[in-house]
Design a protein around this motif. Sequence first.
Motif, PDB file in Angstrom:
ATOM      1  N   ALA A 117       0.830  -1.206   0.000  1.00 33.79           N
ATOM      2  CA  ALA A 117       0.000   0.000   0.000  1.00 33.79           C
ATOM      3  C   ALA A 117       0.866   1.259   0.000  1.00 33.79           C
ATOM      4  N   PHE A 118       1.905   1.258   0.798  1.00 33.81           N
ATOM      5  CA  PHE A 118       2.781   2.423   0.868  1.00 33.81           C
ATOM      6  C   PHE A 118       3.518   2.640  -0.451  1.00 33.81           C
ATOM      7  N   GLU A 119       4.064   1.556  -1.019  1.00 31.30           N
ATOM      8  CA  GLU A 119       4.811   1.670  -2.270  1.00 31.30           C
ATOM      9  C   GLU A 119       3.938   2.203  -3.397  1.00 31.30           C
ATOM     10  N   GLU A 120       2.718   1.701  -3.504  1.00 36.36           N
ATOM     11  CA  GLU A 120       1.842   2.109  -4.600  1.00 36.36           C
ATOM     12  C   GLU A 120       1.479   3.583  -4.490  1.00 36.36           C
ATOM     13  N   ARG A 121       1.252   4.060  -3.280  1.00 38.77           N
ATOM     14  CA  ARG A 121       0.838   5.456  -3.109  1.00 38.77           C
ATOM     15  C   ARG A 121       1.995   6.432  -3.278  1.00 38.77           C
ATOM     16  N   VAL A 122       3.195   6.021  -2.885  1.00 40.26           N
ATOM     17  CA  VAL A 122       4.356   6.871  -3.159  1.00 40.26           C
ATOM     18  C   VAL A 122       4.588   6.974  -4.664  1.00 40.26           C
ATOM     19  N   ALA A 123       4.393   5.865  -5.381  1.00 36.86           N
ATOM     20  CA  ALA A 123       4.571   5.871  -6.833  1.00 36.86           C
ATOM     21  C   ALA A 123       3.535   6.758  -7.521  1.00 36.86           C
ATOM     22  N   GLU A 177      -5.658   8.684   1.265  1.00 35.26           N
ATOM     23  CA  GLU A 177      -4.628   7.673   1.081  1.00 35.26           C
ATOM     24  C   GLU A 177      -3.817   7.457   2.351  1.00 35.26           C
ATOM     25  N   THR A 178      -3.659   8.504   3.151  1.00 33.39           N
ATOM     26  CA  THR A 178      -3.018   8.325   4.457  1.00 33.39           C
ATOM     27  C   THR A 178      -3.838   7.393   5.329  1.00 33.39           C
TER      28      THR A 178
END
Length: 660
Positions: A282-288, A302-303
Amino acid sequence: MPDIAAPRDSRASVLYADEHKPLTLREAWRVLVKSWPFVSRYRRLVALKCALVFVSLTFFLMTPWPLKIVIDNVIDGHPLTGVPGAILTPMVGDSRSGILVAVSLFLVLTVILIGMVHGEAQALGTNVNSGGLDQAGITANDANDGGSLWNGLFGYLESRITIDLTQRMNQSLRTAVYERFLRSPLALYADQKIGDAVFRVMYDSASIGPVFYRGVLAPVMSVFMFVMAMIVLSFQFSNEPVIVVVAVLFLPVIAIGSSLFGRALRDQSQSMRESGSDVMAAFEERVAQVQLIKAFGQEARETAVVDAASWQSFRSTLRMLAIIFVLMIVLTPVSCVLVGYALYYLMMQVIAGRMTLGDIVLLASYGSMLANPMSIIGSTWASVQGSVAGLRRVHSVLDNLPEPVGDGRGDGLSARIGNLEFDGVAIGYGATTVLSGVTMSMRAGEMVALAGPSGCGKTTLIHSIPRFVEPSAGTIAFDGVDSRAVAPDTIRARVGFVFQNESLFSTSIEDNIRYGSDSASLADVREAAAMAGAAEFIDGLPDGYATVLGRRGARLSVGQKQRIAIARALLRRPEIIVLDEPAAPLDPASESELLKTLTALARDRIVIIVAHRGGTLGVCDRVFFVHGGTIAASGTHAHLLATDLAYQAYLAQSAAEIPA
């Protein structure tokens, strides 16, 4: 967007389907056996580690004796008997001062070698403080588990060996999983969550250390220590068998309790790892996708998504702790009964005068000393459950992501590839067929195009050339040699690829162009950049070719990134050049320059372009029209435009959607 037709079922879900099944005892044992080669390849370090452990244990087993000897034989003046008598009497006789000197020398030697004088072993670990109460934080320690029990000379040597051994085991398994992901079929990444892949590489692979230390070395060491202690006690208290019997009874109590909870611990550990993987994904996808999130003002939403996933991971850990707590509740009363009876029995023996104060001190020391080994022996199976769950996730990758290889006949390719032929080729993903009956040929000296509506399978088709995907029927041949008889690396070394969505590394422009061609000189890099139409804007940058790019080349425009990608492909001087819509991000002038370059390159090699624009298609020698799941027509752009109604409709739609 790439026009790879995705199947209905997630390939990643199918790939890891077995992980959702309960982890049985048989499956757990199979996982452990498959993991052993990652330990046994370092047998020299394992042997050194074991040797130091057992030598240190010999000293440690003797540490309770000095206090007993001082109390009974030096202070109270009792004659030496039993084990101390067998060792010290020939050396010092009945001299109290001689006994005291011998005991003092032993303590000094013990301090130097194992750093211990009495009591329990002091752990000198190589682990680090974890980053939180979740699977990732816990595994941060697992990756560095296995320190020395001692802090003297042996402890120093053992810690050095342990650090080396632990790193090598972790690194070998981690590298094997990482390489398997890199070498896996490209189609996997249509469904594989990158965060999940990272979790398997970084955290699940760290399970190999705990499996060796907790599942093999610790129980073997504990058995050795327990057996040796029982031998010593049996010899010293041969007239008191109750002492040995009570000590031995602790083992089945702990073992039975741990085995009853083994299944629950395995299942909950699997849940913890899945939750931890979800957090990272979840974190990786949202940073991307941070640019999209900011554009639509969805930071708070998203947070909250990442926060919810993180709390779910934390709750999984709490459930694991609850299971361990219940296990302790079950075992503690029984253990307390055994300890209480042992204390009562010993006190009665002292009152009756059949045992001395030194005997009680000795037994108390051994009882304290053996508590941990007995716990380890009884709880070994339970303690490795979490690691087994992690290793199963690792072996899901190692078992189910095979790299396609040649059949061992050598590459068989000619010095320079002159023909590329597709004969009745069908390509699909799982049960879904994307293309079928594809028959076409290309030869060096011509530039060909693949055209067709978005989603028709053009990208899938070009991905089959370097074996990113494999045909389910038919053959793809280079100068008559079936591609399946050639190792993928051999093919890819002779095929230059420019993908539709290019990504660059956050290194310098020079390094990005040289990627895959390490021996190329700066002059070669500049020449490739000039051929790709990138030299002018690169020379205009303050640092030129030394300019360091941001993440995924964020400091460049789309067109600039594409030209660097083309330069990277040209630098390898490939015999086949494949470009997936290379002109899409370019302005008309840049497109014209690129087509001139590609036309020149096509004089002695095969150039394949996936294109939509009529201007690009018109420059190509031949166009293969992909429509209806196959090659519907082929010929020059002018011929198809004049004779094929479907091609005319496709061009009309493309002209309306894409500026000429």
